[in-house]
Design a protein around this motif. Structure first.
Motif, PDB file in Angstrom:
ATOM      1  N   MET A 131       8.949   6.679  51.848  1.00  0.00           N
ATOM      2  CA  MET A 131       9.714   7.672  51.113  1.00  0.00           C
ATOM      3  C   MET A 131      11.156   7.206  50.947  1.00  0.00           C
ATOM      4  SD  MET A 131      10.251  11.746  51.958  1.00  0.00           S
ATOM      5  CE  MET A 131      11.414  11.470  53.288  1.00  0.00           C
ATOM      6  N   SER A 132      11.681   7.311  49.732  1.00  0.00           N
ATOM      7  CA  SER A 132      13.046   6.879  49.441  1.00  0.00           C
ATOM      8  C   SER A 132      13.945   8.082  49.196  1.00  0.00           C
ATOM      9  CB  SER A 132      13.061   5.967  48.207  1.00  0.00           C
ATOM     10  OG  SER A 132      12.345   4.770  48.441  1.00  0.00           O
ATOM     11  N   ARG A 133      15.251   7.829  49.305  1.00  0.00           N
ATOM     12  CA  ARG A 133      16.239   8.864  49.030  1.00  0.00           C
ATOM     13  C   ARG A 133      17.082   8.434  47.838  1.00  0.00           C
ATOM     14  NH1 ARG A 133      19.504  10.859  54.086  1.00  0.00           N
ATOM     15  NH2 ARG A 133      19.823  12.589  52.617  1.00  0.00           N
ATOM     16  N   LEU A 134      17.197   9.318  46.858  1.00  0.00           N
ATOM     17  CA  LEU A 134      17.952   9.040  45.630  1.00  0.00           C
ATOM     18  C   LEU A 134      19.201   9.917  45.605  1.00  0.00           C
ATOM     19  CD1 LEU A 134      18.055   7.834  42.644  1.00  0.00           C
ATOM     20  CD2 LEU A 134      16.959   9.977  41.973  1.00  0.00           C
ATOM     21  N   LEU A 135      20.345   9.317  45.306  1.00  0.00           N
ATOM     22  CA  LEU A 135      21.579  10.072  45.146  1.00  0.00           C
ATOM     23  C   LEU A 135      21.999  10.041  43.683  1.00  0.00           C
ATOM     24  CD1 LEU A 135      23.992  11.610  46.366  1.00  0.00           C
ATOM     25  CD2 LEU A 135      25.139   9.387  46.627  1.00  0.00           C
ATOM     26  N   HIS A 136      22.195  11.229  43.109  1.00  0.00           N
ATOM     27  CA  HIS A 136      22.717  11.348  41.747  1.00  0.00           C
ATOM     28  C   HIS A 136      24.193  11.702  41.822  1.00  0.00           C
ATOM     29  CE1 HIS A 136      22.828  13.666  37.661  1.00  0.00           C
ATOM     30  NE2 HIS A 136      23.519  12.536  37.628  1.00  0.00           N
ATOM     31  N   LEU A 137      25.041  10.776  41.444  1.00  0.00           N
ATOM     32  CA  LEU A 137      26.481  10.994  41.389  1.00  0.00           C
ATOM     33  C   LEU A 137      26.850  11.466  39.984  1.00  0.00           C
ATOM     34  CD1 LEU A 137      27.585   7.760  43.244  1.00  0.00           C
ATOM     35  CD2 LEU A 137      28.115  10.073  44.020  1.00  0.00           C
ATOM     36  N   ILE A 138      27.413  12.658  39.885  1.00  0.00           N
ATOM     37  CA  ILE A 138      27.825  13.204  38.595  1.00  0.00           C
ATOM     38  C   ILE A 138      29.335  13.082  38.468  1.00  0.00           C
ATOM     39  CG2 ILE A 138      27.956  15.291  37.173  1.00  0.00           C
ATOM     40  CD1 ILE A 138      25.420  16.274  38.484  1.00  0.00           C
ATOM     41  N   ALA A 139      29.791  12.499  37.344  1.00  0.00           N
ATOM     42  CA  ALA A 139      31.229  12.335  37.112  1.00  0.00           C
ATOM     43  C   ALA A 139      31.585  12.828  35.719  1.00  0.00           C
ATOM     44  CB  ALA A 139      31.643  10.882  37.301  1.00  0.00           C
ATOM     45  N   SER A 140      31.306  14.080  35.482  1.00  0.00           N
ATOM     46  CA  SER A 140      31.723  14.762  34.258  1.00  0.00           C
ATOM     47  C   SER A 140      31.971  16.215  34.616  1.00  0.00           C
ATOM     48  CB  SER A 140      30.655  14.658  33.168  1.00  0.00           C
ATOM     49  OG  SER A 140      31.074  15.376  32.009  1.00  0.00           O
ATOM     50  N   PRO A 141      33.077  16.809  34.139  1.00  0.00           N
ATOM     51  CA  PRO A 141      33.375  18.189  34.517  1.00  0.00           C
ATOM     52  C   PRO A 141      32.536  19.218  33.778  1.00  0.00           C
ATOM     53  CG  PRO A 141      35.048  17.377  33.018  1.00  0.00           C
ATOM     54  CD  PRO A 141      34.155  16.210  33.328  1.00  0.00           C
ATOM     55  N   ARG A 142      31.838  18.796  32.708  1.00  0.00           N
ATOM     56  CA  ARG A 142      31.077  19.731  31.895  1.00  0.00           C
ATOM     57  C   ARG A 142      29.584  19.602  32.185  1.00  0.00           C
ATOM     58  NH1 ARG A 142      30.900  19.198  26.583  1.00  0.00           N
ATOM     59  NH2 ARG A 142      31.008  16.922  26.716  1.00  0.00           N
ATOM     60  N   PRO A 143      28.928  20.652  32.641  1.00  0.00           N
ATOM     61  CA  PRO A 143      27.486  20.583  32.919  1.00  0.00           C
ATOM     62  C   PRO A 143      26.664  20.210  31.692  1.00  0.00           C
ATOM     63  CG  PRO A 143      28.436  22.570  33.860  1.00  0.00           C
ATOM     64  CD  PRO A 143      29.492  21.969  32.983  1.00  0.00           C
ATOM     65  N   GLU A 144      27.181  20.527  30.493  1.00  0.00           N
ATOM     66  CA  GLU A 144      26.439  20.235  29.264  1.00  0.00           C
ATOM     67  C   GLU A 144      26.829  18.890  28.661  1.00  0.00           C
ATOM     68  OE1 GLU A 144      30.283  22.168  27.904  1.00  0.00           O
ATOM     69  OE2 GLU A 144      28.919  22.252  29.619  1.00  0.00           O
ATOM     70  N   SER A 145      27.575  18.069  29.384  1.00  0.00           N
ATOM     71  CA  SER A 145      28.002  16.776  28.853  1.00  0.00           C
ATOM     72  C   SER A 145      26.805  15.880  28.568  1.00  0.00           C
ATOM     73  CB  SER A 145      28.934  16.077  29.843  1.00  0.00           C
ATOM     74  OG  SER A 145      28.215  15.627  30.975  1.00  0.00           O
ATOM     75  N   TYR A 146      27.003  14.928  27.683  1.00  0.00           N
ATOM     76  CA  TYR A 146      25.905  14.034  27.296  1.00  0.00           C
ATOM     77  C   TYR A 146      25.395  13.237  28.485  1.00  0.00           C
ATOM     78  CZ  TYR A 146      27.191  15.136  22.492  1.00  0.00           C
ATOM     79  OH  TYR A 146      27.456  15.795  21.318  1.00  0.00           O
ATOM     80  N   SER A 147      26.301  12.700  29.288  1.00  0.00           N
ATOM     81  CA  SER A 147      25.861  11.878  30.430  1.00  0.00           C
ATOM     82  C   SER A 147      25.060  12.710  31.428  1.00  0.00           C
ATOM     83  CB  SER A 147      27.064  11.231  31.112  1.00  0.00           C
ATOM     84  OG  SER A 147      27.973  12.200  31.598  1.00  0.00           O
ATOM     85  N   THR A 148      25.505  13.940  31.675  1.00  0.00           N
ATOM     86  CA  THR A 148      24.793  14.796  32.630  1.00  0.00           C
ATOM     87  C   THR A 148      23.448  15.234  32.078  1.00  0.00           C
ATOM     88  OG1 THR A 148      26.913  15.588  33.509  1.00  0.00           O
ATOM     89  CG2 THR A 148      24.956  16.874  34.042  1.00  0.00           C
ATOM     90  N   ALA A 207      31.246  10.310  32.202  1.00  0.00           N
ATOM     91  CA  ALA A 207      31.949  10.283  30.934  1.00  0.00           C
ATOM     92  C   ALA A 207      32.938   9.112  30.952  1.00  0.00           C
ATOM     93  CB  ALA A 207      32.703  11.598  30.737  1.00  0.00           C
ATOM     94  N   MET A 208      33.416   8.726  29.759  1.00  0.00           N
ATOM     95  CA  MET A 208      34.509   7.765  29.658  1.00  0.00           C
ATOM     96  C   MET A 208      35.797   8.543  29.413  1.00  0.00           C
ATOM     97  SD  MET A 208      35.255   4.728  26.874  1.00  0.00           S
ATOM     98  CE  MET A 208      34.315   3.385  27.608  1.00  0.00           C
ATOM     99  N   TRP A 209      36.789   8.292  30.237  1.00  0.00           N
ATOM    100  CA  TRP A 209      38.104   8.899  30.066  1.00  0.00           C
ATOM    101  C   TRP A 209      39.129   7.787  29.862  1.00  0.00           C
ATOM    102  CZ3 TRP A 209      39.344  13.583  33.765  1.00  0.00           C
ATOM    103  CH2 TRP A 209      38.440  14.613  33.508  1.00  0.00           C
TER     104      TRP A 209
END
Length: 209
Positions: free
Chosen positions: A1-18, A96-98
């Protein structure tokens, strides 16, 4: 069994990357039912500050000493953050790109986890060696412009180049990228079509991740 970490770096939940990353994670959960997935949103997580006491602790460690007093107290949450990061076997980073680079909370998180003796080492004989090896990283990146090979603005892409460079520095060799580009330059229907393509690619990649 593996563990996956999702790092989110966008302030908008509806952003394209998220949006694309969430589809990746949903597909991953279906195809890796025994694995565990955790989400860390750097805009909502309390990332340890890295002020003078933490810097003092870092230099103490680099000099082969133990941090003391105020420096030690500042170093403890840094160690906790690194320990948490290193527990995972696989990583997805959506950003996102800033200003042609990454958002500042992600940079803060990276500045906390990239530490000597913990995620990289150095010796005169070998130089720098990454200590977080053998773990795959999927980058899911959104950007307002287009930064493909041969594009005149490609030299402004400090987003992917930095992420590949810094994670490569600490040992990541298996790094893949899914893009959503031109989000500020193309028509809405074109952006949605590109997003659907990125989601399809993410779902396929997740099954093999």
């Amino acid at each position: 069994m593996s563990r996956l970490l999702h790092l989110i770096a966008s302030p908008r939940p509806e952003s394209y990357s998220t949006r694309v990353a969430n589809e990746f994670v949903a597909s991953y959960r279906q195809s890796h039912a025994d694995d565990t997935v955790e989400v860390l949103d750097v805009f909502r997580e309390e990332i340890p500050p890295f002020f003078a006491p933490a810097a003092k602790a870092k230099y103490a460690v680099m000099g082969g000493q133990e941090p003391k007093d105020e420096a030690q107290r500042a170093w403890t949450p840094v160690l906790k953050t690194i320990d948490h990061f290193k527990r995972f076997d696989k990583f997805v980073l959506s950003s996102a790109m800033w200003n042609f680079n990454i958002p500042y909370p992600l940079k803060q998180y990276i500045d906390v986890i990239v530490q000597p003796g913990l995620t990289f080492s150095y010796s005169p004989e070998k130089g720098y060696t990454g200590l977080v090896a053998g773990k795959p990283l999927m980058l899911i990146l959104a950007r307002g412009g287009n930064y493909g090979p041969g594009d005149p603005t490609a030299s402004y892409d400090f987003q992917e180049t930095y992420l590949r460079g810094i994670f490569g520095f600490i040992g990541f060799a298996d790094i893949k990228t899914i893009y959503i580009q031109g989000t500020l330059q193309t028509k809405a229907e074109q952006i949605e079509a590109a997003t659907r393509d990125a989601i399809a690619a993410a779902r396929k990649a997740a099954a093999e991740f």
